[in-house]
Design an enzyme around this catalytic site. Structure first.
Site, PDB file in Angstrom:
ATOM      1  N   ARG A  97     -56.105 -32.229   3.693  1.00 13.46           N
ATOM      2  CA  ARG A  97     -56.720 -31.412   2.655  1.00 13.46           C
ATOM      3  C   ARG A  97     -55.767 -30.475   1.938  1.00 13.46           C
ATOM      4  NH1 ARG A  97     -60.936 -34.628   1.805  1.00 13.46           N
ATOM      5  NH2 ARG A  97     -62.011 -35.107   3.757  1.00 13.46           N
ATOM      6  N   ARG A 107     -64.303 -36.133  11.675  1.00 16.55           N
ATOM      7  CA  ARG A 107     -65.158 -36.548  12.782  1.00 16.55           C
ATOM      8  C   ARG A 107     -65.157 -35.562  13.949  1.00 16.55           C
ATOM      9  NH1 ARG A 107     -66.297 -39.470   9.057  1.00 16.55           N
ATOM     10  NH2 ARG A 107     -66.446 -41.738   9.098  1.00 16.55           N
TER      11      ARG A 107
END
Length: 212
Positions: free
Chosen positions: A178, A90
């Site tokens: 990630r 975001r």
């Protein structure tokens, strides 16, 4: 028809010029922001090693908000599936190559899937699917479709470039998400080298982040 398909591996490029020198400035500035919180600005030595140790100690306690004052911009060349996951973060700014405006008639480029053996039947399944997608894309353009309609047949392995800007706190979140084993292998392939590069150039900020 296979020779009309360009196959790439993923790429990562840090956009800032003289990144190492800039990072020394970042570390001093972040130290100042931390010291503002504690009223200890007069105790800053100006030495980047001292700044690093001070920041590392603050990050270890979970105090991360001063990291939001500095940002880094990275250009990724990846497939559209990974780019779709990337923009789910975001707090960030994104600029991505647009399949609405770019005509891929003469530049049909895909990203090679991580772990796919070039001598396997799976490879031929994959490359045949890429070739069929290219022919469908060309057929649609030839029959009068605009680029924004024809792009609907582009595969998820189609190559895209995306420029990403996060503040350093957001980069910490990005790497935690990630670089872990739970992340997609193709995402880890670009996230982990980026993390290691950041660690070398911004010591104290990313040292504690684990990766698979």
């Amino acid at each position: 028809m296979y020779d009309k398909i360009k196959i790439l591996s993923q790429e990562v490029t840090v956009r800032e010029h003289d990144f190492s020198g800039l990072c020394e400035h970042y570390l001093r500035e972040i130290e100042d922001c931390y010291r503002e919180c504690y009223g200890s600005n007069d105790r800053a030595t100006g030495d980047v090693l001292d700044a690093t140790e001070f920041i590392r100690a603050r990050v270890k306690t979970g105090h991360e908000s001063p990291l939001e004052h500095e940002k880094v911009t990275v250009r990724f060349v990846t497939n559209r599936a990974i780019a779709n996951e990337m923009v789910r973060h975001r707090i960030g700014s994104y600029s991505q190559s647009s399949s609405r405006f770019i005509n891929y008639k003469d530049n049909f480029t895909v990203i090679y899937p991580l772990g796919l053996d070039a001598d396997s039947e799976l490879y031929w399944d994959w490359i045949n699917a890429m070739a069929e997608a290219r022919l469908s894309y060309l057929d649609m353009l030839e029959h009068g479709a605009k680029k924004d309609l024809a792009r609907g047949v582009l595969p998820l392995d189609f190559a895209t470039s995306i420029i990403v800007t996060y503040n350093l706190r957001a980069w910490r979140h990005f790497f935690k998400m990630r670089c872990s084993r739970a992340a997609h292998p193709q995402f880890r392939q670009i996230a982990i080298p980026t993390l290691l590069y950041f660690r070398r150039n911004l010591p104290g900020i990313f040292d504690d982040i684990e990766y698979d």
